[in-house]
Scaffold this active site. Structure first.
Site, PDB file in Angstrom:
ATOM      1  CG  ASP A  52      37.182  38.725  38.580  1.00  0.00           C
ATOM      2  OD1 ASP A  52      37.929  38.948  39.550  1.00  0.00           O
ATOM      3  OD2 ASP A  52      36.551  37.657  38.431  1.00  0.00           O
ATOM      4  CE1 TYR A 112      29.670  40.531  41.455  1.00  0.00           C
ATOM      5  CE2 TYR A 112      29.010  39.456  43.496  1.00  0.00           C
ATOM      6  CZ  TYR A 112      29.938  40.184  42.765  1.00  0.00           C
ATOM      7  OH  TYR A 112      31.115  40.569  43.351  1.00  0.00           O
TER       8      TYR A 112
END
Length: 253
Positions: A52, A112
């Site tokens: 994103d 992540y």
């Protein structure tokens, strides 16, 4: 036709994510232009996923095809590419693979990290989220363990996506607390859009004492995004590792 993998990293602060956008700059667009300039043919890279806006990647893979196999010295080519790329995008390695190898579909896991700073730190402005409240790390870890009990994570997915299933297999989910920061690590076979940021936001509700473990479990089971916590800011999120099967080998001939 030859296919190459490129391993890179980037600081996402100035970009509207990885994927090309109609009215915003993206990492994919910058990389396409740089490769096309050097190779003198139109290059379109395919990433291992899409981050994103503002999200960083300390480890990222992409592949591209070229009509003329003009990359003889991959180290020298990587050096040339880095001279053309901006300072916040770095090519680490380029290597030839079999034509059917795919940066996205062949990946078997992704990891992540999310970074939270407990104190104001000017050197962490673009890589950490500063929080003005206390968190109980042990409670957040207890809630994170609940994630292993489920596979459908619709409650943490952005609405109206084009995926066929919201099922994911989570291999690791844990918080680490130091004197001045919290670090959340999560590893899975795949992630839904906005999934990590929504999970972190919901776990923080647990850490603040606003949500108990039973409530966290009910949020997952509801399969309703509106029941989960708010998504945390993207600038503190890093895609930090991509794993591929051993069968994906570099082609040397």
């Amino acid at each position: 036709m030859a296919r190459f993998f490129i391993r890179l990293s980037y600081k996402g602060s100035k970009y509207h994510g990885w994927q090309i956008q109609p009215n915003a700059i993206s990492v994919q667009e910058i990389l396409n232009k740089a490769l096309s300039t050097i190779l003198r043919e139109e290059i379109n890279v395919v990433g291992c996923g899409r981050t994103d806006a503002g999200v960083h990647a300390s480890d990222f893979y992409a592949h591209f095809d070229m009509v003329q196999e003009a990359i003889n010295d991959t180290e020298k080519f990587c050096f040339k590419l880095n001279r053309l790329l901006p300072r916040d995008i770095a090519a680490k390695r380029i290597f030839k693979v079999h034509p059917e190898a795919h940066a996205r579909f062949d990946a078997i896991s992704r990891t992540y990290h999310y970074f939270i700073t407990k104190e104001k730190n000017p050197f962490r402005i673009e890589t950490h989220w500063q929080i003005p409240f206390e968190l109980e790390g042990h409670k957040m870890n207890e809630a994170a363990k609940i994630l292993f009990e489920y596979q459908d994570f619709t409650s943490f997915s952005k609405l109206h996506t084009d995926v066929k299933t919201n099922n994911c297999k989570i291999y690791l989910a844990a918080w680490e607390e130091t004197a001045d920061e919290f670090i959340f690590t999560i590893k899975a076979d795949r992630f839904l859009r906005n999934m990590v940021r929504a999970i972190v936001g919901t776990l923080i509700e647990v850490g603040r004492g606003k949500l108990d473990l039973d409530g966290f479990r009910k949020i997952i089971e509801s399969k309703n995004r509106s029941n989960a916590g708010s998504s945390v800011p993207g600038h503190a999120l890093f895609l930090s590792a991509i794993e591929y099967p051993e069968t994906l080998k570099e082609v040397t001939t």
